[in-house]
Design a protein around this motif. Structure first.
Motif, PDB file in Angstrom:
ATOM      1  N   GLU A  55      45.766 108.757  12.365  1.00 44.43           N
ATOM      2  CA  GLU A  55      45.583 110.082  12.459  1.00 44.43           C
ATOM      3  C   GLU A  55      46.804 110.515  13.214  1.00 44.43           C
ATOM      4  OE1 GLU A  55      41.860 110.654  14.619  1.00 44.43           O
ATOM      5  OE2 GLU A  55      40.493 109.362  13.069  1.00 44.43           O
ATOM      6  N   GLY A  56      47.846 109.854  13.294  1.00 46.99           N
ATOM      7  CA  GLY A  56      49.033 110.490  14.155  1.00 46.99           C
ATOM      8  C   GLY A  56      49.911 111.131  13.222  1.00 46.99           C
ATOM      9  N   ALA A  57      49.660 111.255  11.869  1.00 48.33           N
ATOM     10  CA  ALA A  57      50.569 111.807  10.994  1.00 48.33           C
ATOM     11  C   ALA A  57      52.122 111.404  11.471  1.00 48.33           C
ATOM     12  CB  ALA A  57      50.510 113.410  11.332  1.00 48.33           C
ATOM     13  N   ASP A  58      52.971 112.398  11.613  1.00 46.67           N
ATOM     14  CA  ASP A  58      54.499 112.130  11.821  1.00 46.67           C
ATOM     15  C   ASP A  58      54.824 112.203  13.468  1.00 46.67           C
ATOM     16  OD1 ASP A  58      53.940 114.844  11.828  1.00 46.67           O
ATOM     17  OD2 ASP A  58      55.068 114.961  10.080  1.00 46.67           O
ATOM     18  N   MET A  59      53.824 111.954  13.987  1.00 41.51           N
ATOM     19  CA  MET A  59      54.211 112.158  15.675  1.00 41.51           C
ATOM     20  C   MET A  59      54.647 110.619  15.987  1.00 41.51           C
ATOM     21  SD  MET A  59      50.949 114.033  17.571  1.00 41.51           S
ATOM     22  CE  MET A  59      51.089 115.508  18.317  1.00 41.51           C
ATOM     23  N   SER A  60      55.327 110.543  17.106  1.00 41.70           N
ATOM     24  CA  SER A  60      55.495 109.265  17.739  1.00 41.70           C
ATOM     25  C   SER A  60      54.327 108.782  18.545  1.00 41.70           C
ATOM     26  CB  SER A  60      56.496 109.373  18.753  1.00 41.70           C
ATOM     27  OG  SER A  60      56.170 110.058  19.935  1.00 41.70           O
ATOM     28  N   GLU A  61      54.215 107.557  18.691  1.00 37.61           N
ATOM     29  CA  GLU A  61      52.903 106.889  19.198  1.00 37.61           C
ATOM     30  C   GLU A  61      52.885 107.365  20.640  1.00 37.61           C
ATOM     31  OE1 GLU A  61      51.025 102.844  18.817  1.00 37.61           O
ATOM     32  OE2 GLU A  61      53.095 102.639  17.950  1.00 37.61           O
ATOM     33  N   GLU A  62      53.782 107.737  21.306  1.00 40.15           N
ATOM     34  CA  GLU A  62      53.908 108.251  22.720  1.00 40.15           C
ATOM     35  C   GLU A  62      53.302 109.804  22.636  1.00 40.15           C
ATOM     36  OE1 GLU A  62      57.256 107.496  25.162  1.00 40.15           O
ATOM     37  OE2 GLU A  62      56.484 108.833  26.752  1.00 40.15           O
TER      38      GLU A  62
ATOM     39  N   PRO B  53      47.605 104.369  21.821  1.00 39.39           N
ATOM     40  CA  PRO B  53      48.979 104.145  22.254  1.00 39.39           C
ATOM     41  C   PRO B  53      49.017 103.589  23.987  1.00 39.39           C
ATOM     42  CG  PRO B  53      48.652 106.354  21.049  1.00 39.39           C
ATOM     43  CD  PRO B  53      47.276 105.256  21.316  1.00 39.39           C
ATOM     44  N   SER B  54      50.206 102.993  24.286  1.00 38.20           N
ATOM     45  CA  SER B  54      50.366 102.474  25.601  1.00 38.20           C
ATOM     46  C   SER B  54      50.340 103.387  26.717  1.00 38.20           C
ATOM     47  CB  SER B  54      51.462 101.576  25.625  1.00 38.20           C
ATOM     48  OG  SER B  54      52.617 102.240  25.641  1.00 38.20           O
ATOM     49  N   ASN B  55      50.485 104.812  26.398  1.00 35.22           N
ATOM     50  CA  ASN B  55      50.594 105.693  27.486  1.00 35.22           C
ATOM     51  C   ASN B  55      49.108 106.472  27.600  1.00 35.22           C
ATOM     52  OD1 ASN B  55      50.757 107.039  24.994  1.00 35.22           O
ATOM     53  ND2 ASN B  55      51.781 108.713  25.994  1.00 35.22           N
ATOM     54  N   TYR B  56      48.189 106.136  26.757  1.00 39.71           N
ATOM     55  CA  TYR B  56      46.974 107.039  26.544  1.00 39.71           C
ATOM     56  C   TYR B  56      46.053 106.902  27.870  1.00 39.71           C
ATOM     57  CZ  TYR B  56      42.399 108.283  24.634  1.00 39.71           C
ATOM     58  OH  TYR B  56      41.179 108.651  24.628  1.00 39.71           O
ATOM     59  N   TRP B  57      45.812 105.645  28.302  1.00 41.24           N
ATOM     60  CA  TRP B  57      44.870 105.584  29.204  1.00 41.24           C
ATOM     61  C   TRP B  57      45.305 106.189  30.535  1.00 41.24           C
ATOM     62  CZ3 TRP B  57      39.802 105.436  29.142  1.00 41.24           C
ATOM     63  CH2 TRP B  57      39.318 105.056  28.111  1.00 41.24           C
ATOM     64  N   ALA B  58      46.582 106.051  30.929  1.00 41.20           N
ATOM     65  CA  ALA B  58      47.286 106.436  32.146  1.00 41.20           C
ATOM     66  C   ALA B  58      47.131 107.734  32.132  1.00 41.20           C
ATOM     67  CB  ALA B  58      48.741 106.151  32.162  1.00 41.20           C
TER      68      ALA B  58
ATOM     69  N   PHE C 261      51.512 110.987  20.303  1.00 39.21           N
ATOM     70  CA  PHE C 261      50.150 111.214  19.864  1.00 39.21           C
ATOM     71  C   PHE C 261      49.151 110.614  21.111  1.00 39.21           C
ATOM     72  CE2 PHE C 261      46.721 109.063  17.810  1.00 39.21           C
ATOM     73  CZ  PHE C 261      46.000 110.535  17.144  1.00 39.21           C
ATOM     74  N   GLY C 262      49.796 109.876  21.870  1.00 35.65           N
ATOM     75  CA  GLY C 262      48.917 109.292  23.046  1.00 35.65           C
ATOM     76  C   GLY C 262      48.791 110.392  23.807  1.00 35.65           C
ATOM     77  N   LYS C 263      49.628 111.483  24.267  1.00 35.65           N
ATOM     78  CA  LYS C 263      49.612 112.211  25.093  1.00 35.65           C
ATOM     79  C   LYS C 263      48.645 113.253  24.628  1.00 35.65           C
ATOM     80  CE  LYS C 263      52.626 113.620  28.579  1.00 35.65           C
ATOM     81  NZ  LYS C 263      54.083 113.311  28.842  1.00 35.65           N
ATOM     82  N   ALA C 264      48.892 113.826  23.178  1.00 38.05           N
ATOM     83  CA  ALA C 264      48.030 114.793  22.581  1.00 38.05           C
ATOM     84  C   ALA C 264      46.579 114.367  22.492  1.00 38.05           C
ATOM     85  CB  ALA C 264      48.606 115.032  21.012  1.00 38.05           C
ATOM     86  N   CYS C 265      46.172 113.074  22.308  1.00 39.46           N
ATOM     87  CA  CYS C 265      44.897 112.635  22.511  1.00 39.46           C
ATOM     88  C   CYS C 265      44.150 112.810  23.808  1.00 39.46           C
ATOM     89  CB  CYS C 265      44.839 111.230  21.896  1.00 39.46           C
ATOM     90  SG  CYS C 265      44.999 111.119  20.123  1.00 39.46           S
TER      91      CYS C 265
END
Ligand SMILES: *Cc1c(COP(=O)(O)O)cnc(C)c1O
Length: 463
Positions: free
Chosen positions: A195-202, A242-247, A204-208
């Motif tokens: 579902e991240g389309a063309d975003m970077s993982e980071e 993504p690794s920044n999501y939980w923080a 996308f993590g922020k957006a979620c």
């Protein structure tokens, strides 16, 4: 009669009884009855055998639970001894017993942070129900009963009781048994590949994570009790965020003073290379649920570990918490869970998953499977992994709905001696933690062969 004929007759008798009287979980009963259920007869280590003598490598540890493997005599002995001494007593009316008290103490020592108070239940779903009741009761005690909304995620799995179904984000479950429990909201899942389309993982993590803040503001911060999530979504297809999501999620919970609940039913007990997934993913939850690997599935037991904030409120509040189950802290199940923890420590299983077999498993999956034309991407941590099956590797295009590629793959696996589960078009693996390197090699070879067969089937069907 030859042995084989007898075997076939036994299988047919069992299948007939099953078809006539057994309603299976998450199953199309009519379709299964026409086909006949596969009969599993015994198991040892990481292998199962069926009634026709087939040996099957269990890449799912049962249902994500047989962490210490099948055939562990120590667990059998622990159950037997406890059943002989005290097979049952409740923990309701000012009584306790050794297994429940000892297990609570032991769990407090392996759970992170200040998750030092334990409420027992019989299944993951009951533990999740307990979380819902506890976080709402917490805000009642705090004089803010209007803070009762719990926010969860699409494609989350939190069990199959009505509260678990409502908290979970599975569309197919929400359609059945409605109306659901009120006061539950869902936000998007952090599934970057899908579902991240063309975003970077980071990004996308922020957006979620931002979706949580948006939802909090939409319903009003003063109405929200808690956010709940699996550290890594399991039944949703092993979605590693993504690794920044939980923080980011943690920051938002802190900002609005919202309780953070981690559903550790799969991630707990070593699956990700720590005692709990929260440790691997850097989450500091106020409350967690656990089940499955807690007893390696030998007997049903679950628990909620409650942190200081909620526990102190409950303890200082001079009133009963009106909740519990006949089998809360069941002595035999608790004795098995205690012995399971002892075995995990004795065999340094956490270290084995974190530093040896987990990295080997992930590396072999990448090396042996990631280049397969059907495989879009493989995600995983420790001994859990998910694999996206795609029609086109470049564009991430999925197969159309009318071909159930996951089920085709699962069936090929089953016929070829490997249990690999399908959730939609994602294949998931979660083998026993005691799996060896040779067995990981065998698992990967079988999986590759079955991916080939799946591709062949898809082509035969015209895709
Ligand atoms: C399996 C599971 C549950 C439900 O556990 P049951 O024992 O089947 O009721 C809840 N949450 C998660 C994350 C699970 O994987």
């Amino acid at each position: 009669m030859t042995n084989n004929t007898e075997q076939r007759q036994d299988t047919r008798d069992i299948q007939a009884a099953d078809a006539a009287h057994h309603l299976h979980p998450f199953t199309n009963t009519g379709a299964l009855n026409a086909k006949g259920a596969r009969v599993i007869t015994h198991a040892d280590g990481v292998y199962l055998w069926d009634s026709e003598g087939n040996k099957i490598l269990d890449g799912m540890a049962g249902l994500w639970c047989v962490n210490m493997g099948y055939g562990r005599q120590e667990l059998v002995d622990a159950a037997q001894q406890q059943m002989q001494t005290l097979p049952y007593y409740n923990t309701f009316f000012q009584t306790t017993h050794m297994p429940a008290a000892e297990l609570a103490k032991e769990l407090a020592s392996v759970t992170p942070n200040d998750l030092n108070h334990i409420f027992f239940a019989g299944s993951g779903s009951e533990a999740v129900d307990t979380i819902l009741r506890l976080v709402r009761q917490y805000w009642v005690i705090k004089g803010k009963p209007y803070r009762n909304i719990v926010i969860s995620r699409n494609n989350a799995y939190h069990g199959s009781t009505l509260a678990g179904t409502s908290l979970g984000g599975m569309g197919g479950m929400h359609k059945q048994g409605a109306p659901l429990v009120p006061g539950i909201e869902h936000i998007r899942q952090p599934y970057w590949y899908g579902e991240g389309a063309d975003m970077s993982e980071e990004d996308f993590g922020k957006a979620c994570a931002k979706a949580l803040e948006d939802k909090i503001l939409e319903v009003g911060p003063d109405n929200v009790a808690a956010f709940i999530g699996e550290p890594i979504q399991g039944a949703g297809g092993v979605i590693v965020p993504p690794s920044n999501y939980w923080a980011e999620i943690q920051k938002i919970c802190n900002k609005y003073d919202i309780l953070l609940a981690a559903d550790e039913v799969i991630c707990g007990f070593g699956r990700t290379g720590s005692w709990f997934g929260s440790q691997t993913l850097g989450i500091k939850p106020d409350i967690i649920s656990m089940a499955k690997g807690m007893s390696s599935g030998y007997l049903p037991i679950s628990a909620v570990a409650v942190g200081g904030r909620i526990a102190n409120a409950l303890i200082e509040h001079d009133d009963d918490f009106n909740h519990g189950f006949t089998y809360s802290g069941h002595p035999a199940a608790a004795a098995v869970a205690l012995e399971n923890i002892r075995l995990m420590k004795q065999e340094n299983i956490i270290d084995y998953v974190a530093n040896d077999i987990g990295p080997y498993f992930q590396q072999q999956l990448q090396e042996k499977l990631a280049d397969h034309p059907l495989v879009g991407r493989i995600d995983g941590v420790g001994l859990v992994a998910g694999m996206a099956l795609v029609k086109d590797k470049e564009t991430r295009e999925l197969y159309p709905e009318d071909i159930d590629i996951g089920t085709i793959c699962r069936d090929h696996c089953f016929s070829n001696g490997l249990i690999m589960r399908a959730t939609g078009s994602r294949m998931v693996l979660s083998p026993p933690l005691v799996i060896t390197r040779d067995q990981v090699d065998e698992l990967c070879d079988k999986a590759r062969q079955c991916l080939d067969l799946t591709l062949e089937s898809a082509r035969k069907l015209g895709y």
